[in-house]
Scaffold this motif. Structure first.
Motif, short mmCIF file in Angstrom:
data_model
loop_
_atom_site.label_atom_id
_atom_site.label_comp_id
_atom_site.label_asym_id
_atom_site.label_seq_id
_atom_site.Cartn_x
_atom_site.Cartn_y
_atom_site.Cartn_z
N ILE A 143 -9.02 -4.45 8.46
CA ILE A 143 -7.79 -4.96 7.67
C ILE A 143 -6.41 -4.46 8.67
N ARG A 155 -7.61 -10.65 8.38
CA ARG A 155 -7.22 -11.96 8.29
C ARG A 155 -6.89 -13.48 7.27
N PHE A 162 -8.78 -15.68 -0.58
CA PHE A 162 -7.36 -15.23 -1.66
C PHE A 162 -7.26 -16.46 -2.16
N VAL A 211 -10.70 -3.83 -7.85
CA VAL A 211 -10.50 -3.38 -6.81
C VAL A 211 -12.24 -3.56 -6.23
N PHE A 382 -9.08 -3.11 1.65
CA PHE A 382 -9.53 -3.41 0.81
C PHE A 382 -9.63 -2.79 -0.40
N ALA A 385 -6.19 -1.21 -0.12
CA ALA A 385 -5.33 -2.13 -0.42
C ALA A 385 -3.92 -2.54 -1.30
N GLY A 386 -5.52 -2.47 -3.17
CA GLY A 386 -5.90 -3.14 -4.27
C GLY A 386 -5.58 -1.73 -5.09
N SER A 390 -1.04 -0.98 -6.51
CA SER A 390 -0.48 -1.96 -7.99
C SER A 390 -0.48 -1.14 -9.56
N ALA A 393 2.95 1.43 -9.30
CA ALA A 393 4.07 1.06 -9.27
C ALA A 393 4.11 0.53 -10.62
N SER A 461 5.30 0.72 -3.30
CA SER A 461 4.02 1.35 -3.71
C SER A 461 3.99 1.94 -2.21
N ALA A 529 9.35 -4.32 -0.69
CA ALA A 529 7.55 -3.57 -0.56
C ALA A 529 6.36 -4.45 -1.45
N ASN A 531 5.84 -6.03 2.57
CA ASN A 531 5.39 -6.19 3.58
C ASN A 531 6.19 -7.57 3.40
N LEU A 536 2.21 -9.99 5.50
CA LEU A 536 2.41 -9.96 4.20
C LEU A 536 1.87 -9.74 3.60
N PHE A 542 -1.66 -12.19 -6.57
CA PHE A 542 -2.99 -10.98 -8.01
C PHE A 542 -2.10 -10.19 -8.18
N ALA A 543 -0.93 -9.35 -7.20
CA ALA A 543 -1.04 -8.32 -7.62
C ALA A 543 0.02 -8.39 -9.14
#
Ligand code: HEM
Length: 602
Positions: A143, A155, A162, A211, A382, A385-386, A390, A393, A461, A529, A531, A536, A542-543
């Motif tokens: 993705i 997506r 999700f 994740v 993924f 991404a995850g 977080s 951050a 991040s 932050a 997007n 998006l 979730f984050a």
């Protein structure tokens, strides 16, 4: 002869002891003139290049473009360096790379331009071939690295997943296990031994396990008392680090290094192999599991004598069961038992709901199942991404919190207030010193959410992101863009622009996110932050839930003190890690301290 004659003699001695045929003085003069000419030319070029700084933001050197300044910027905090140039250039400037390199790009932090490229003219600004080629070895067609149809398909599926209750359950349940059964044990152990701990490393382990559970349905077990080295996690980290190097060198250089298997390219190749080995193993096992499950479930839906006969004759699904693994009866019985329970007692809710299982159940446009390579790409993307977003951050959040004790106090008071409401609802008014916050309580923590958003504004991040211009276009600020050009939107710089956030833009002030005490989100083109537009961040909700759960569990129990003298600075990577981690000492909050915060809620 003048006093210089001895010099002439010495100079010529090595060649001949005779008087030179050509007079020497003019020869020397010629040399000096050439030298002077070079010096003059150099001075002219230097002055000309430096004067261009005013117009272009940085000196532009012949052949090298702005590369010398970039090299200088890379020695310090590159994001601050970029922020300074952007504020001097009113939010947008064109970086000119060396001749024949692929480094030319337009860099912007103007919200109007960012909205234009992320939303209004989305189709004109795909990720593009430069980004894709640089990251293809690691991310494949996943993705993050895909455009058009390939992106849309992932997506859509991931978005449905999700938002499904089953997936949300998986996320919250795995997070609860990680925070309360592992994270707090690890932190407590550091308190007991009074030894400092690298909080960033601990948080990275937590989000990595989290994740992987979501993407693969597998728990790698990174977060533990012994802080194990997990080869997959290490390979993943090395791969992302090596991949980012491709963005700061001309394409032909890394391609040559790849061909010669040298330096960062060698490291990238080896670490990607580590990632692939793990992903392949998980996919193989899951496929076996699913086909066995299918075969075993057939027993459940057919009369017993039929499958027994098939087993005796070694036919169809029974043949498959027998061949697949040793001890298959035990396994099949187990699967049947579990599935019976699922169907009869708990309906669909306990079925596997990780992303790998979901995508395995889907069909491609030709009606076939997805290839193992594509499934691998989906999961790796993924995880990227995850995993870091977080945790990184949260690390900046804890660092900022220590510097801003008044913010910490407000977070404590908010948590106590929420717990009091629970008490008022019939829990006997007792103070809970070891609370497990419920999901609905986490959602109510507006001030904490504001503080986390403020940390993300100052330390996003993903500090910069890329696009490629698909057709000639003009930005709202008048910048002309040509097809094929690269565009970078500088998310870090956006968080520090006076024009966007006001004079106090460099201050950590969660209040800027609150209206009448309630959290109010900002436009995604001002606070980028996560997007914005069609791309998006899918994991945004979730984050926030994850970060709030972790922050609440830690802040309520401990005061986090950064080790004295520990250097904190960002690292150059796809994600904004702290270069040296975050070494902290944890101090247990005493009962009387918590009581004081409770008193402030009255
Ligand atoms: C503080 C935490 C997070 C931040 C700051 C963040 C930020 C971002 C950003 C900037 C992007 C755009 C990247 C790009 O297109 O180049 C993105 C995309 C994405 N994020 Fe997040 N993210 C966070 C957490 C998560 C989590 C926990 C997940 C999943 C478990 C997640 C899943 C995704 C996905 C799937 C995309 C790709 C969306 C697309 O291209 O359509 N993110 N995120």
């Amino acid at each position: 002869m003048s006093t210089n004659s001895s010099y002439y003699l010495t100079f010529n001695d090595a060649f001949s002891s005779h008087e030179p045929l050509v007079p020497r003085k003019p020869f020397l003069l010629k040399n000096i003139q050439v030298l002077e000419l070079f010096l003059a030319l150099f001075a002219f070029i230097a002055i000309h290049s430096l004067r261009q700084k005013k117009h272009y933001g940085l000196p532009v050197w012949p052949f090298l473009g702005m590369l010398p300044s970039l090299a200088f910027g890379l020695r310090g905090n590159i994001y601050e360096w970029l922020t300074n140039i952007l504020s001097r250039q009113n939010g947008t400037f064109r970086f000119r790379g060396p001749w024949l390199s692929s480094l030319n790009s337009t860099i912007t932090c103007d919200p109007r331009n960012v909205e234009h490229l992320l939303k209004n003219r989305f189709s004109v600004y795909p990720k593009g071939s430069y980004f894709r080629d640089n990251l293809r070895d690691l991310l494949g067609d996943g993705i993050f690295n895909a455009d058009d149809e390939t992106w849309q398909r992932q997506r859509k599926t991931a978005s449905i997943e999700f938002h499904s209750a089953k997936f949300r359950n998986l996320m919250t349940h795995s997070l609860y296990e990680l925070v309360h059964k592992r994270l707090l044990l690890v932190l407590e152990a550091s308190v007991k031994t009074s030894s400092p701990i690298d909080l960033q490393d601990v948080l990275l382990r937590l989000t990595f396990d989290n994740v992987c559970m979501i993407a693969f349905g597998v728990d790698p077990g990174c977060l533990g008392l012994d802080q194990p080295v997990i080869p997959f996690a290490k390979a993943f980290e090395d791969a992302t680090e090596a991949a980012v190097c491709r963005f700061v060198m001309p394409t032909f250089v890394w391609k040559l290094m790849k061909w010669l298997n040298l330096g960062t390219e060698k490291m990238l190749k080896e670490s990607i192999k580590g990632v692939d080995d793990f992903a392949d193993e998980v996919i193989r096992t899951r496929k076996k599991e699913l086909s066995l499950e299918e075969a075993a479930v057939c027993r459940f839906v057919m009369p017993t004598f039929v499958w027994k006969l098939m087993k005796w004759l070694n036919l169809g699904t029974e043949k498959m069961l027998k061949e697949s693994i040793k001890g298959v009866d035990d396994f099949a019985d187990e699967v049947i038992r579990t599935r019976k329970k699922e169907l009869s007692l708990e309906g669909e809710s306990t079925k596997r709901s990780d992303l790998l299982t979901v995508f395995m159940g889907l069909r491609d446009e030709k009606g076939g199942s997805f290839s193992d390579k594509f499934l691998r790409d989906i999961c790796v993307n993924f995880i990227l991404a995850g995993r870091d977003t977080s945790s990184v951050a949260l690390s900046w959040f804890f660092w900022l919190l220590e510097k801003n004790p008044e913010v910490e106090e407000k977070i404590m008071v908010e948590m106590c207030k929420i717990l009091r409401q629970r008490d008022d609802n019939g829990n006997g008014g007792k103070i809970d010193y070891e609370p497990v916050f419920r999901p609905e309580e986490i959602k109510k923590m507006d001030y904490l959410q504001a503080a986390l958003s403020e940390a993300l504004r100052l330390y996003p991040s993903v500090p910069v992101d890329h696009k490629e211009v698909q057709e000639d276009d003009v930005f709202p600020d008048g910048t002309v863009l040509k097809k094929g050009e690269k565009v970078i939107y500088a998310i870090y710089a956006m968080g520090r622009m006076e024009a966007i956030w006001g004079k106090d833009c460099r201050e950590f002030r969660p209040e800027r996110w609150l209206r009448d005490g309630r959290f109010m989100s900002e436009s995604a083109y001002k606070f980028t932050a996560f997007n914005g537009g069609p791309r998006l961040c899918l994991g945004k909700d979730f984050a926030y839930y994850q970060m709030k759960s972790v922050a609440a569990a830690i802040v309520y129990r401990y005061k986090v003190m950064v080790v004295e003298g520990h250097k904190v600075e960002p690292k150059l990577a796809l994600t904004m890690y702290m270069k040296h981690g975050l070494m902290v000492n944890l101090i247990n909050r005493s009962v009387s301290e918590i009581d004081q915060y409770y008193a402030k809620t009255m």
